[in-house]
Design a protein around this motif. Structure first.
Motif: not given
Length: 333
Positions: A271-295
């Motif tokens: 959650v924090a990484a994605e919030a930072a990504g919207y500011v920096t416009r850089r892809e976060p290393f960990v994302t919520m969708d990646a975690l959803r897929m990891a299930r």
């Protein structure tokens, strides 16, 4: 289709990871290549290759008509492959609308044979870990913008196959790794981070890992032997994430991570990484969708491609070793 040899072949995505591997295979097989690139594309993956350049964009139909003119074969490998995007509409335009634009341009130009690079992301997952081309899937099961866009893009191709007899074979690569992953892809980033000793823990998930050069050869086999309207998984070995990280550790002289975390424990970080990504416009290393897929473990079988195309793949640890060696050589880690 064994004897089919194109006079001029258009390849999209040839400056990228999988596309450059496909271009190399086609050149080795004696094909003449025209590659679609943007004017500002990084051409380092094509350095030294004898190819003709056509400037264009998947969202510019006129440029696609010009690129396809005179070609009798098409390998559509290009795609916007990111797990997280600040602008989902841009990915939809490239992956869905762009694919439809290109297929229509190919038909207008009289292209006789097409290989479309889809993804296992469009397929269903089997509880027993052996999903194949027939495992049921739906838009409702697609997690994230990338998977949704690839599912819709493949649906567009299927519509054209059924309604206009588009002469297209569909291939579904699993998780390619290996040399020339210049961006790198999300999986390539995982290899780089692990090789750099920056992954202290892991979650209980799994991937089907395949060498990018084997995927590229699978494209050529699909062109020669595949049936129009059919799809073929181009995969390798099913591996748990812990196994992948252990191989990377072995190849870099590091110790593999020993801590296994539940997905929910990493959620606040994503959650924090994605919030930072919207500011920096850089892809976060960990994302919520990646975690959803990891299930779920994304395990697949390439039995159909092996049976019908003669497809083969090398052991996944060799693919990982080649990826690590290339990233180290290029200074990524």
């Amino acid at each position: 289709m064994e004897e089919l040899k194109p006079n001029l072949t258009l390849v999209t995505g040839a400056t990228g990871f999988v596309g450059s591997a496909v271009a190399r295979i086609l050149l080795a097989e004696g094909c003449r290549l025209r590659v679609l690139t943007r004017p500002n594309s990084d051409r380092s993956n094509l350095q030294g290759l004898d190819v003709e350049y056509a400037h264009g964009d998947l969202t510019d139909a006129a440029s696609l008509d010009a690129a396809a003119q005179g070609c009798d074969a098409l390998f559509h490998v290009a795609a916007d492959y990111r797990i997280w995007v600040p602008d989902p509409e841009a990915m939809h335009r490239a992956n869905v609308e762009g694919t439809r634009n290109l297929m229509e341009a190919a038909q207008r130009s009289g292209v006789r044979r097409i290989v479309y690079t889809s993804s296992v992301a469009t397929l269903g997952l089997d509880k027993n870990g052996s999903a194949d081309e027939a495992t049921p899937s739906s838009m409702a099961t697609m997690v994230g913008t990338y998977k949704k866009s690839k599912y819709m893009a493949e649906a567009e191709v299927r519509k054209l196959i059924e309604s206009r007899q588009l002469p297209c074979v569909i291939v579904n690569p699993s998780t390619p790794i290996g040399p020339r992953d210049i961006k790198p892809t999300p999986t390539g980033r995982l290899i780089v981070e692990a090789a750099s000793g920056k992954i202290p823990a892991y979650v209980d998930t799994g991937l089907n890992v395949v060498h990018v050069d084997d995927v590229a050869m699978g494209h050529w086999l699909a062109f020669r032997r595949g049936k129009a309207g059919e799809r073929y998984i181009l995969g390798g070995d099913n591996m748990h994430l812990s196994e992948i990280l252990a191989v990377v550790a072995e190849k870099t002289g590091r110790k593999p991570p020993k801590i296994k975390l539940p997905v929910n424990a990493i959620w606040p970080i994503a959650v924090a990484a994605e919030a930072a990504g919207y500011v920096t416009r850089r892809e976060p290393f960990v994302t919520m969708d990646a975690l959803r897929m990891a299930r779920k473990k994304m395990f697949f079988t390439s039995a159909k491609a092996e049976r019908e195309l003669g497809y083969r793949h090398r052991p996944a640890p060799q693919a990982i070793a080649d990826a690590v060696a290339w990233f180290k050589q290029q200074g990524y880690c």
